[in-house]
Design a protein around this motif. Structure first.
Motif, mmCIF file in Angstrom:
data_model
loop_
_atom_site.group_PDB
_atom_site.id
_atom_site.type_symbol
_atom_site.label_atom_id
_atom_site.label_comp_id
_atom_site.label_asym_id
_atom_site.label_seq_id
_atom_site.Cartn_x
_atom_site.Cartn_y
_atom_site.Cartn_z
ATOM 1 N N ARG A 148 12.029 84.261 39.645
ATOM 2 C CA ARG A 148 12.298 82.706 39.182
ATOM 3 C C ARG A 148 12.701 82.878 37.906
ATOM 4 O O ARG A 148 12.387 83.495 37.075
ATOM 5 N N VAL A 149 13.922 82.125 37.700
ATOM 6 C CA VAL A 149 14.542 81.954 36.437
ATOM 7 C C VAL A 149 14.154 80.538 35.732
ATOM 8 O O VAL A 149 14.478 79.776 36.095
ATOM 9 N N ASN A 150 13.588 81.031 34.382
ATOM 10 C CA ASN A 150 12.818 79.793 33.889
ATOM 11 C C ASN A 150 13.717 78.665 33.627
ATOM 12 O O ASN A 150 15.026 79.043 33.348
ATOM 13 N N ASP A 158 11.308 75.514 47.350
ATOM 14 C CA ASP A 158 10.174 76.514 46.974
ATOM 15 C C ASP A 158 10.750 78.078 46.977
ATOM 16 O O ASP A 158 10.044 78.671 46.306
ATOM 17 N N GLU A 159 11.802 78.194 47.658
ATOM 18 C CA GLU A 159 12.368 79.563 48.031
ATOM 19 C C GLU A 159 13.034 79.850 46.593
ATOM 20 O O GLU A 159 13.771 79.430 46.257
ATOM 21 N N THR A 160 12.321 80.954 46.242
ATOM 22 C CA THR A 160 13.140 81.659 44.751
ATOM 23 C C THR A 160 13.596 82.928 45.245
ATOM 24 O O THR A 160 13.624 83.795 44.392
ATOM 25 N N ASN A 161 14.295 83.159 46.526
ATOM 26 C CA ASN A 161 14.686 84.546 46.765
ATOM 27 C C ASN A 161 16.383 84.535 47.017
ATOM 28 O O ASN A 161 16.620 85.349 47.739
ATOM 29 N N GLY A 162 16.804 83.726 46.261
ATOM 30 C CA GLY A 162 18.220 83.719 46.268
ATOM 31 C C GLY A 162 18.949 84.543 45.217
ATOM 32 O O GLY A 162 18.306 84.844 44.301
ATOM 33 N N LEU A 163 20.316 84.737 45.434
ATOM 34 C CA LEU A 163 21.154 85.683 44.448
ATOM 35 C C LEU A 163 21.621 84.730 43.404
ATOM 36 O O LEU A 163 21.521 84.770 42.154
ATOM 37 N N MET A 189 3.306 61.070 40.168
ATOM 38 C CA MET A 189 4.364 61.522 39.447
ATOM 39 C C MET A 189 4.836 63.015 40.025
ATOM 40 O O MET A 189 3.904 63.603 40.350
ATOM 41 N N SER A 190 5.899 62.974 40.693
ATOM 42 C CA SER A 190 6.531 64.070 41.105
ATOM 43 C C SER A 190 6.502 65.314 40.320
ATOM 44 O O SER A 190 6.689 65.482 39.167
ATOM 45 N N LYS A 191 5.928 66.326 41.097
ATOM 46 C CA LYS A 191 5.845 67.709 40.390
ATOM 47 C C LYS A 191 7.053 68.501 40.403
ATOM 48 O O LYS A 191 7.267 69.594 39.611
ATOM 49 N N PHE A 192 8.146 68.084 41.217
ATOM 50 C CA PHE A 192 9.306 68.585 41.539
ATOM 51 C C PHE A 192 10.095 68.548 40.152
ATOM 52 O O PHE A 192 10.297 67.235 39.641
ATOM 53 N N ILE A 193 11.263 69.326 39.861
ATOM 54 C CA ILE A 193 12.030 69.354 38.729
ATOM 55 C C ILE A 193 13.325 68.879 39.224
ATOM 56 O O ILE A 193 13.962 69.383 40.148
ATOM 57 N N ASP A 194 13.927 67.898 38.561
ATOM 58 C CA ASP A 194 15.274 67.419 38.588
ATOM 59 C C ASP A 194 16.243 68.521 38.153
ATOM 60 O O ASP A 194 16.425 68.706 37.075
ATOM 61 N N LEU A 195 17.138 69.155 39.154
ATOM 62 C CA LEU A 195 18.146 70.160 38.857
ATOM 63 C C LEU A 195 19.431 69.761 39.365
ATOM 64 O O LEU A 195 19.633 69.572 40.446
ATOM 65 N N TYR A 196 20.384 69.761 38.225
ATOM 66 C CA TYR A 196 21.571 69.213 38.738
ATOM 67 C C TYR A 196 22.529 70.370 38.515
ATOM 68 O O TYR A 196 22.361 71.278 37.553
ATOM 69 N N ASN A 252 10.189 73.903 41.981
ATOM 70 C CA ASN A 252 8.959 73.574 42.281
ATOM 71 C C ASN A 252 7.818 74.729 41.441
ATOM 72 O O ASN A 252 7.826 75.803 41.864
ATOM 73 N N PRO A 253 7.559 74.181 40.291
ATOM 74 C CA PRO A 253 6.862 75.183 39.366
ATOM 75 C C PRO A 253 5.515 75.571 39.904
ATOM 76 O O PRO A 253 4.926 76.608 39.498
ATOM 77 N N GLU A 254 4.890 74.932 40.928
ATOM 78 C CA GLU A 254 3.507 75.084 41.384
ATOM 79 C C GLU A 254 3.532 76.085 42.472
ATOM 80 O O GLU A 254 2.802 76.507 43.063
ATOM 81 N N ASN A 255 4.757 76.478 42.993
ATOM 82 C CA ASN A 255 5.050 77.499 44.287
ATOM 83 C C ASN A 255 6.101 78.249 44.279
ATOM 84 O O ASN A 255 7.089 77.824 43.930
ATOM 85 N N GLU A 256 5.942 79.484 44.563
ATOM 86 C CA GLU A 256 6.779 80.580 44.468
ATOM 87 C C GLU A 256 6.854 81.322 46.097
ATOM 88 O O GLU A 256 5.757 81.698 46.542
#
Length: 567
Positions: free
Chosen positions: A481-483, A537-542, A1-8, A488-492
């Motif tokens: 990171r915005v909840n 994985d990159e969570t450094n965006g505006l 099962m993928s650890k990645f979250i489907d974001l639309y 990718n919850p496992e990597n920042e």
């Protein structure tokens, strides 16, 4: 099962049956457009066997959510990706000739129509077409064989990696830009080249001899004649293009059988010495290029935004914060992006697409601690790799030269694929001498370049102007990171981590107030903060990756952006 979250994204949740049903070529617009996006048949072929045969939504790659596939295929495990589409031409659509266009296919394609092979295309970021007139009938079938050749890194690949993670992203295979049909007369305008110098404009049309040119200006419509495929004229009291006033001159070219629409702008770039510092100037005056790194990836579409309107959302959000420039990072976008930047007023620093191998020690670790000078003549010596880069650099300029928003080209980023920088600078100047050139963004220098280009992470920005204009072409990259909006919850992945919005905003403001503003007063000409949005994985965006949350509000930063204008 993928650890990645489907974001639309919001746009991705409401796709029409035919996505991207918008004219795809604004610099050569013709009143003929039949979009073939939407549902296609899709399969993965191993030898003569088709596996995973299902429906796919074009123009989204099979790795993306919006494609309906959402699966990454290892190129070593299949022979080609198979696409099939049946279509019937609309009544009255066919003129003398019918052209089948592909915006981009990553990165190799063979095309068949009604059983006839029409050709192949190599390169994953540029458009191509075939004249399919001779085989058309009442009901037609297009077949495309595609394969994304990443192994060996010979072809330009950008940020794609079969082993995604950190600053490397999920590949984009197969069709990822609009597929469309165009009907043209026997003698049609095949291409258009518009050169602007001073007040003088020269328009050259390939494929016709004589035509009427109609130009819309702020003072009314002007009419000119084209002879021997060329029309030249001058505009008195011209209106200059800038992010503050993105004025475009729209015109049409009408021959006996054909008519197209296009546009140009008056915009001049120079390097001048002002108050003892080399400055980048726009329209004769020093201008601070206040920018962001723009990767061009979306949570549901990958390299393909869910909608052409997604570009406007990004551009206007960044403009609301006071930014006037995007550094399009080792990716070429569909033409809609550059047109939106032209009409909305957003400068683009355009990267070339990297190829060649990446080595963490050589290209990241050592330069980060200060080892930034290598003899690039000895790097990436494979002849095929070098020739592929040169060829694609030429294609990139030919494709994008007409967009006034593009003010700078970046040849190499952080040494990725870098070779013979001084020679490549000379080659690019021959192709286009109207824009600034950043030969080695970050490192490896010394090479011929229009600017001194630095990347600064993990430490304070302390730079000194030298003989060339100083550009901070990457910095910052603060992670917050915005909840509910994390892929990718496992990597920042970022350069400095903040657990809440207040801390992030405070650090972001402080970075500009204490490090960037003082440098602008002492010669800094441009800065590129990392980055527009989170990416995987990159969570450094505006923006968050799904573009639903802007992490800083305009009123929290606009005062600093205003100060940056007064250099």
């Amino acid at each position: 099962m993928s650890k990645f979250i489907d974001l639309y994204t919001e746009e991705g949740e409401n796709l029409p049956d035919i996505p991207w049903n918008e004219y795809p070529r604004p610099l050569l617009k013709r009143d003929s457009f039949f979009c073939l996006n939407g549902e296609w048949n899709f399969g993965v072929c191993v030898g003569d066997n088709e596996v995973d045969f299902q429906k796919i939504t074009v123009p989204y790659s099979p790795e993306s959510l919006l494609s309906g596939i959402n699966k990454t295929y290892d190129e070593t495990e299949y022979d080609y990706l198979l696409y099939k589409k049946e279509f019937v031409l609309p009544e009255g659509f066919k003129n003398d000739r019918v052209l089948l266009h592909f915006g981009a296919v990553g990165n190799y394609a063979k095309v068949y129509v009604n059983g006839r092979f029409f050709g192949e295309h190599i390169g994953g970021y540029d458009p191509f077409f075939f004249d399919i007139t001779e085989v058309l009938c009442e009901k037609n079938t297009i077949v495309v064989h595609a394969k994304n050749f990443l192994k060996g890194n010979v072809l330009p690949y950008g940020k794609q990696s079969r082993k995604r993670g950190g600053m490397w992203y999920t590949p984009t295979s197969g069709i990822w830009q609009t597929v469309w049909l165009e009907s043209v007369p026997e003698k049609y305008i095949k291409s258009l080249k518009t050169d602007v110098k001073g007040n003088r404009v020269r328009i050259k049309a390939d494929g016709i001899d004589r035509a009427k040119v109609e130009l819309k200006t702020e003072n009314g419509v002007l009419n000119f004649e084209m002879a021997n495929s060329v029309c030249e004229f001058e505009i008195e009291n011209r209106v200059e293009w800038s992010p503050e006033n993105p004025y475009l001159y729209y015109f049409s070219v009408e021959s006996e059988y054909d008519k197209i629409e296009s546009y140009f702008a008056f915009r001049e770039l120079e390097i001048k010495t002002v108050d003892g510092y080399k400055r980048l100037c726009l329209n004769g005056k020093p201008y601070f290029f206040h920018g962001l790194l723009d990767q061009g990836y979306w949570s549901d579409g990958g390299m393909t935004p869910p909608s052409p309107k997604s570009y406007e959302k990004d551009i206007m959000a960044m403009k609301s914060l006071g930014f006037n420039m995007l550094r399009k990072h080792i990716k070429i976008e569909p033409a809609n992006f550059y047109y939106d930047c032209d009409r909305l007023g957003m400068i683009v620093f355009q990267d070339m697409i990297n190829n060649g191998d990446y080595n963490f020690i050589r290209d990241t670790a050592l330069p980060t601690i200060g080892v930034k000078k290598l003899n690039d003549k000895l790097l990436h010596r494979d002849k095929k790799t070098r020739e592929a880069f040169k060829d694609y650099m030429k294609k990139t300029v030919e494709l994008l030269k007409g967009y006034p928003c593009i003010c700078c080209y970046t040849i190499f980023n952080e040494g990725w694929g870098q070779f013979c920088g001084t020679e490549m600078y000379g080659e690019l100047k021959k192709l286009d001498n109207t824009r600034f050139i950043d030969t080695a963004s970050g490192w490896f220098d010394p090479v011929m370049s229009d600017v001194d280009s630095e990347h600064v992470y993990f430490r304070k920005v302390k730079l000194k102007s030298k003989k060339r204009p100083l550009v901070l072409s990457e910095f910052g990259g603060y992670s917050y990171r915005v909840n509910g909006h994390i892929f990718n919850p496992e990597n920042e992945y970022g350069y400095g981590k903040y657990s809440n919005r207040e801390g992030f905003v405070e650090a972001f403001r402080k970075l500009y107030e204490t490090e960037i503003l003082p440098l602008v007063r002492s010669g800094l000409c441009a800065s590129v903060y990392t980055q527009v949005s989170d990416v995987e994985d990159e969570t450094n965006g505006l923006f968050t990756y799904d573009r639903r949350v802007l992490k800083i509000k305009p009123e929290e930063f606009s005062d600093i952006s205003e100060k940056l204008k007064t250099i």
